[in-house]
Design a protein around this motif. Structure first.
Motif, PDB file in Angstrom:
ATOM      1  N   UNK A  13     -12.350  41.461  46.019  1.00  0.00           N
ATOM      2  CA  UNK A  13     -12.841  40.987  47.172  1.00  0.00           C
ATOM      3  C   UNK A  13     -11.850  40.138  47.957  1.00  0.00           C
ATOM      4  N   UNK A  14     -10.549  40.218  47.290  1.00  0.00           N
ATOM      5  CA  UNK A  14      -9.475  39.362  48.060  1.00  0.00           C
ATOM      6  C   UNK A  14      -9.793  37.881  47.811  1.00  0.00           C
ATOM      7  N   UNK A  15      -8.964  37.240  48.602  1.00  0.00           N
ATOM      8  CA  UNK A  15      -8.649  35.630  48.435  1.00  0.00           C
ATOM      9  C   UNK A  15     -10.005  35.190  48.949  1.00  0.00           C
ATOM     10  N   UNK A  16     -10.529  34.219  48.220  1.00  0.00           N
ATOM     11  CA  UNK A  16     -11.908  33.536  48.691  1.00  0.00           C
ATOM     12  C   UNK A  16     -11.514  32.365  49.539  1.00  0.00           C
ATOM     13  N   UNK A  17     -12.254  32.452  50.717  1.00  0.00           N
ATOM     14  CA  UNK A  17     -12.206  31.207  51.869  1.00  0.00           C
ATOM     15  C   UNK A  17     -13.632  30.807  52.015  1.00  0.00           C
ATOM     16  N   UNK A  18     -13.503  29.276  52.130  1.00  0.00           N
ATOM     17  CA  UNK A  18     -14.770  28.594  52.211  1.00  0.00           C
ATOM     18  C   UNK A  18     -15.340  29.031  53.760  1.00  0.00           C
ATOM     19  N   UNK A  19     -16.629  29.365  53.851  1.00  0.00           N
ATOM     20  CA  UNK A  19     -17.290  29.432  55.397  1.00  0.00           C
ATOM     21  C   UNK A  19     -17.022  28.342  56.179  1.00  0.00           C
TER      22      UNK A  19
END
Length: 638
Positions: free
Chosen positions: A343-349
């Motif tokens: 999914x790739x690097x997670x980023x907060x919405x």
């Protein structure tokens, strides 16, 4: 009070008129011409005016010559299910494998009355039967009548019938959409398009080909016939004079002429446009052209933009230049099943920056745009009349080689069978009581024995007036306003005319004086002593008044004697006529003055005596009135 009653009566009349208007809107259809019912059918309806539980159903029987009848109350004999496939359709839905059943209505059931019901959804259905005898279009009208009930409403589907054309190779087992028919008639609906079909196939006398002719759409709103889940009667009447009528529930919804009200027309035009003629290349159809002599002004700048930055704009105080409009949500957490490899690097919405809610704005400030006063756009030459304009070109007319004139389109192809070939996305479409005949009386009697009984039962099971009003308001929300006004009007009138009026200051003062106050024994004794003193004073006043009257009378007598003496002295002196007349005038004036004084004295005496009598009468009244009279006499004495 009379004025208030007039307004109250006027309000009642307004309420009655509004109620009658609501009932008329709910019970009458706009632009529907009502047919006269047969007397026998009316008598039958009256005889059956009982509750649905007491209805005794008897299978309708024709009372005259008929070409076909079917009630579905007995064994389903003579009807043939199609075994073929629909052409130009996918094989998985091409078969006519839709299911038919014979059963009673789900609602407003009449015990013993059954009908043919289409049961399958999203399938092709085809069933047909031969007529008792073929109908030949000669000099008798054709009447086709049957009942339909969309028991589950209708989303997309039809309930029309086809009168199949006579032919030697007609085989009902192979009845499908391409089977030749003479007439197609009945309801059809898909989406919000509500139709009532009447189509007949007309034979071209020149070529022998058949063309479909469609009747114009009815002007009546047909929506309720599809959605009310009631049994409706559909009737088609074709007459030898080449006219037709379509009726729903014995009310005409459309009528016209086979020669004038069909699309396309039965008879083609006598002339047509020449298909071989073409428009010349130099033909100019432009009524206006740009002025060739016009020149763009020197100060016309086409490069000026329509919007420019406002140079007078100032950045609002408190603008947060270093704050972004959106920031990562600090409460957001990475899902447990988040796979960074997949999914790739997670980023907060991102969420709106809470600091920007109280500030005029955040981020880089940009001057607002405004209309450019120098903007003129692209220059175009003004339009002028085209000197070479030749009008709209059209090809010349030539005689129509396919022209023919059929003056009697009523003489159609003979009919020998009836069939239902349908596709529907809704199940439980109910058919009943088919009849094909030539006499209106026979059709009306048949309708009275079948559809009339269903209508009677449905009416007996109708909800109350309140439920009907709510249902009507759901279809027409503006009726809620009318209901509120109807209820508020009598309440407002009652409050306006029946609520007690406000008391005025005069009424309050008047009523205050009438209130009796309690009197103690000491006060009563003191008032009695005052009354006795007042009576003594009254007697003295009367004596004084009597002596005053005697003195007035003596003065009057003295004046009269003086007047007589002056007259005698005047006669002895023998004055001239003028002087004598003047003397007489003087004497008359003096006499008049004396008489006036005496009359005034009498009046004063009379008024005085009248006042005393009134005071005496008042003195005989209650304690309060006695006190008032004493106070009046004291004032008069002063």
């Amino acid at each position: 009070m009379h004025f208030q009653w007039d307004w109250l009566c006027l309000g009642v009349l307004i309420i009655n008129s509004v109620t009658a208007e609501i009932e008329n809107e709910e019970t009458l259809d706009a632009d529907v011409e009502v047919e006269d019912f047969d007397k026998q059918s009316q008598e039958a309806d009256v005889d059956r005016d009982k509750s649905s539980l007491e209805v005794v159903y008897q299978t309708p029987k024709p009372t005259g010559e008929v070409y076909f009848t079917e009630t579905f109350d007995g064994v389903l004999a003579g009807w043939v299910l199609s075994k073929t496939k629909k052409e130009d359709t996918d094989d998985n839905i091409a078969k006519y494998d839709g299911r038919w059943e014979v059963e009673e209505l789900k609602e407003n059931t009449v015990p013993g009355d059954r009908g043919l019901v289409l049961k399958s959804v999203a399938k092709h259905h085809a069933i047909s039967a031969m007529l008792t005898k073929a109908f030949i279009f000669d000099n008798k009208p054709l009447i086709v009548q049957y009942e339909v009930n969309f028991q589950e409403g209708i989303d997309c589907g039809g309930a029309y019938i086809k009168l199949l054309s006579s032919s030697d190779d007609l085989n009902l087992e192979y009845f499908f959409d391409k089977t030749p028919y003479t007439i197609m008639f009945g309801p059809d609906k898909c989406g919000e398009d509500y139709k009532l079909h009447f189509i007949f196939r007309h034979k071209n006398p020149k070529t022998g080909d058949y063309d479909e002719k469609h009747a114009k759409r009815p002007d009546v709103d047909l929506k309720k016939f599809y959605l009310d889940k009631k049994t409706h009667l559909y009737t088609l009447v074709l007459k030898p004079d080449d006219t037709f009528e379509m009726l729903i529930d014995q009310s005409v919804v459309s009528k016209g002429s086979l020669l004038e009200d069909m699309v396309p027309p039965v008879n083609p035009p006598k002339e047509i446009e020449d298909p071989s003629e073409k428009k010349p290349d130099d033909w100019d159809e432009r009524p206006k052209i740009p002025d060739p002599n016009a020149v763009k002004p020197d100060d016309w700048d086409e490069d000026e933009p329509s919007k420019i930055e406002d140079p007078d704009a100032v950045k609002p105080e408190g603008w947060l230049d270093d704050e972004p409009q959106y920031v990562p949500d600090p409460n957001a957490k990475k899902p447990k099943d988040w796979d960074e490899e997949m999914d790739g690097e997670w980023e907060a919405p991102q969420i709106p920056n809470p600091k920007c809610e109280t500030a005029p704005g955040c981020g880089h400030w940009v001057r607002p745009m405004k209309n450019n006063p120098k903007y003129k756009g692209k220059w175009k030459a003004p339009m002028i009349d085209n000197p070479n304009y030749q009008g709209i070109w059209s090809p010349r007319k030539i005689p129509n080689p396919d022209y023919f004139e059929d003056l009697h389109p009523f003489k159609m192809t003979t009919v020998s069978a009836i069939g239902l070939e349908l596709w529907s996305m809704t199940s439980d479409i109910y058919f009943d009581n088919f009849i094909i005949c030539s006499e209106k009386e026979v059709a009306d009697r048949w309708a009275a024995d079948g559809w009339g009984l269903k209508k009677l039962v449905a009416s007996a099971n109708e909800p109350g007036m309140f439920s009907q009003l709510v249902t009507a308001a759901e279809d027409h929300p503006w009726l809620w306003v009318l209901y509120i006004l109807t209820l508020a009007l009598p309440v407002g009138l009652g409050v306006l005319f029946c609520w007690p009026a406000k008391k005025t200051d005069e009424d309050i003062d008047f009523k205050k004086t009438d209130i009796s106050t309690p009197i103690t024994k000491g006060e009563l004794k003191q008032e009695r002593e005052e009354l006795e003193d007042d009576e003594i004073e009254l007697e003295e006043e009367k004596e004084n008044e009597d002596t005053a009257e005697d003195e007035i009378r003596e003065m009057e007598e003295t004046k009269r004697e003086l007047i007589k003496d002056t007259k005698k002295m005047g006669r002895e002196a023998a004055p001239s006529e003028d002087e004598g007349e003047g003397g007489e005038d003087i004497d008359d004036e003096e006499e008049n003055e004396v008489a006036d004084e005496s009359q005034e004295g009498d009046k004063s005496n009379k008024s005085g005596s009248e006042d005393e009598m009134k005071e005496a009468d008042e003195s005989t009244g209650s304690g309060d009135s006695t006190v008032k009279s004493v106070r009046k006499r004291r004032v008069r004495k002063d």
